[in-house]
Enzyme design. Sequence first.
Site, PDB file in Angstrom:
ATOM      1  N   TYR A 179      76.321  50.359  -4.674  1.00 25.99           N
ATOM      2  CA  TYR A 179      76.962  51.416  -3.722  1.00 25.99           C
ATOM      3  C   TYR A 179      76.281  52.517  -3.351  1.00 25.99           C
ATOM      4  O   TYR A 179      75.217  52.854  -4.112  1.00 25.99           O
ATOM      5  CB  TYR A 179      78.190  51.914  -4.381  1.00 25.99           C
ATOM      6  CG  TYR A 179      79.269  52.655  -3.490  1.00 25.99           C
ATOM      7  CD1 TYR A 179      79.973  52.108  -2.578  1.00 25.99           C
ATOM      8  CD2 TYR A 179      79.450  53.876  -3.795  1.00 25.99           C
ATOM      9  CE1 TYR A 179      80.428  52.772  -1.635  1.00 25.99           C
ATOM     10  CE2 TYR A 179      80.035  54.694  -3.064  1.00 25.99           C
ATOM     11  CZ  TYR A 179      80.729  54.014  -2.016  1.00 25.99           C
ATOM     12  OH  TYR A 179      81.718  54.827  -1.004  1.00 25.99           O
ATOM     13  N   ASN A 181      75.944  55.638  -3.875  1.00 30.94           N
ATOM     14  CA  ASN A 181      75.797  56.766  -4.808  1.00 30.94           C
ATOM     15  C   ASN A 181      75.114  56.392  -5.903  1.00 30.94           C
ATOM     16  O   ASN A 181      74.844  57.045  -6.916  1.00 30.94           O
ATOM     17  CB  ASN A 181      77.078  57.470  -5.240  1.00 30.94           C
ATOM     18  CG  ASN A 181      78.103  56.358  -6.129  1.00 30.94           C
ATOM     19  OD1 ASN A 181      77.674  55.326  -6.224  1.00 30.94           O
ATOM     20  ND2 ASN A 181      79.172  57.027  -6.448  1.00 30.94           N
ATOM     21  N   LYS A 182      74.800  55.108  -6.051  1.00 37.64           N
ATOM     22  CA  LYS A 182      74.021  54.786  -7.259  1.00 37.64           C
ATOM     23  C   LYS A 182      72.488  55.157  -7.125  1.00 37.64           C
ATOM     24  O   LYS A 182      71.913  55.332  -5.965  1.00 37.64           O
ATOM     25  CB  LYS A 182      74.039  53.167  -7.464  1.00 37.64           C
ATOM     26  CG  LYS A 182      75.613  52.779  -7.648  1.00 37.64           C
ATOM     27  CD  LYS A 182      76.000  53.076  -9.113  1.00 37.64           C
ATOM     28  CE  LYS A 182      77.688  52.805  -9.366  1.00 37.64           C
ATOM     29  NZ  LYS A 182      78.677  52.380  -9.043  1.00 37.64           N
ATOM     30  N   GLN A 183      71.822  54.801  -8.464  1.00 42.46           N
ATOM     31  CA  GLN A 183      70.317  55.093  -8.391  1.00 42.46           C
ATOM     32  C   GLN A 183      69.595  54.338  -7.345  1.00 42.46           C
ATOM     33  O   GLN A 183      68.521  54.557  -6.484  1.00 42.46           O
ATOM     34  CB  GLN A 183      69.775  54.781  -9.642  1.00 42.46           C
ATOM     35  CG  GLN A 183      70.134  55.796 -10.759  1.00 42.46           C
ATOM     36  CD  GLN A 183      71.418  55.251 -11.567  1.00 42.46           C
ATOM     37  OE1 GLN A 183      72.296  54.934 -10.907  1.00 42.46           O
ATOM     38  NE2 GLN A 183      71.503  55.488 -12.867  1.00 42.46           N
TER      39      GLN A 183
END
Length: 390
Positions: A179, A181-183
């Site tokens: 998603y 917002n992930k790294q």
Amino acid sequence: MSVIPLYQPDISGAEIQAVIDALRSGRLTAGPRRDRFEDLCAERCGCGHGVAVSCGTAALHLVLRALDIGPGDEVITTPLSFIASANSILYVGATPVFVDIDPRSLNLDPAAAEAAITSKTKAILAVELFGDTTHIDQLAQLARSNEITLIEDGCEALGGVHCGRPVGSIGRAGVFGFYSNKQVTTGEGGMIVTDDDRLAALCRSMRNHGRVQPDTDTTLLSTDGAPLIHDQLGYNYRVSELACALGIVQMERLDQILSARRTIASLYMQKLRDMPDLILPTVEVPQDRSWFAFVVRLDDQYTHVERDRVIAGMSRHDIGVAAYFPCIHLQPYYRQRFGYDKGTLPIAESVSQRCIALPFYNRMDETQVELVVHTLRVMIQREQLLRRDE
Ligand SMILES: *Cc1c(COP(=O)(O)O)cnc(C)c1O
């Protein structure tokens, strides 16, 4: 959007070019980019297989299905996580058994997990919350000695390492989500990594409707001449070549991404160190940490009302903050269905009410970090004044 957002994907020109190339290739699904993305993730995690799917939740669902976990089975898990980790247990009809957390790492407390094991326990679904891998080795040991399975929800810890072992390789299977917002992000996407050939094959089949030859063409009409045989209930959890094109470049940039995030985390640490009433994240081995979010918490003299007011105050100043995470067992759906009451898991509940996720993204600069820290300081001082006036 806030002046300083809570998160922001880091998309360079290389990602944009890779997606354009994928579009021009004419192959939009189940192609070479998916295979390459899977290989990169498997390699990074030190696992034999990577299976790319449509999101992290789908990855969790498939792993639980592949392990044949279902009605009557119990899965021990944490109440302090994104809700997907527990929801996946409900998808397969099994029972989530929430146990309390360790207040330092915010991860499952191994002693509490051990005490919750019954003859019905099939697995421990552990989450490496915000990228902290603490206790995952103990949970693996606990699973081994009780002959149950450890599933590693590494959605917040991609690229992290615990005692020399990459996140994802410690459990029977590791799960990641991409998603925005992930790294590493592909917009939406997910990945299963494992050394278990059978588990990988089952997941590959189930992501494509349970098809026997899942890696061939995916259309309704078989264009490769293979008969369309489905020998189990599957789903459409496939992922596009566009997403995988993005994922390949992001994985190639992973070290750079993780190092940028470590720099921002250490800036926050330095600037928040002297702040009274604030508990900072614990960091075991700085260079091994993959930071998902930077989450601080007010100490235990603060109530959730005060925490919520700090969050609202920062939002008014255009700073993206969030209450990561509300306890899953106290979410309305879980309360209605399972009848959980407040006080069931006192540590998780207490901690969850005082946490604040601060803005955290690769391109944050020192000025932005300073503005966040300054505003947080002002909001906490405001609470102290309000309290004095009471
Ligand atoms: C992000 C995340 C997931 C998966 O989320 P999707 O939105 O389905 O990709 C699962 N577990 C945790 C702990 C997460 O943070």
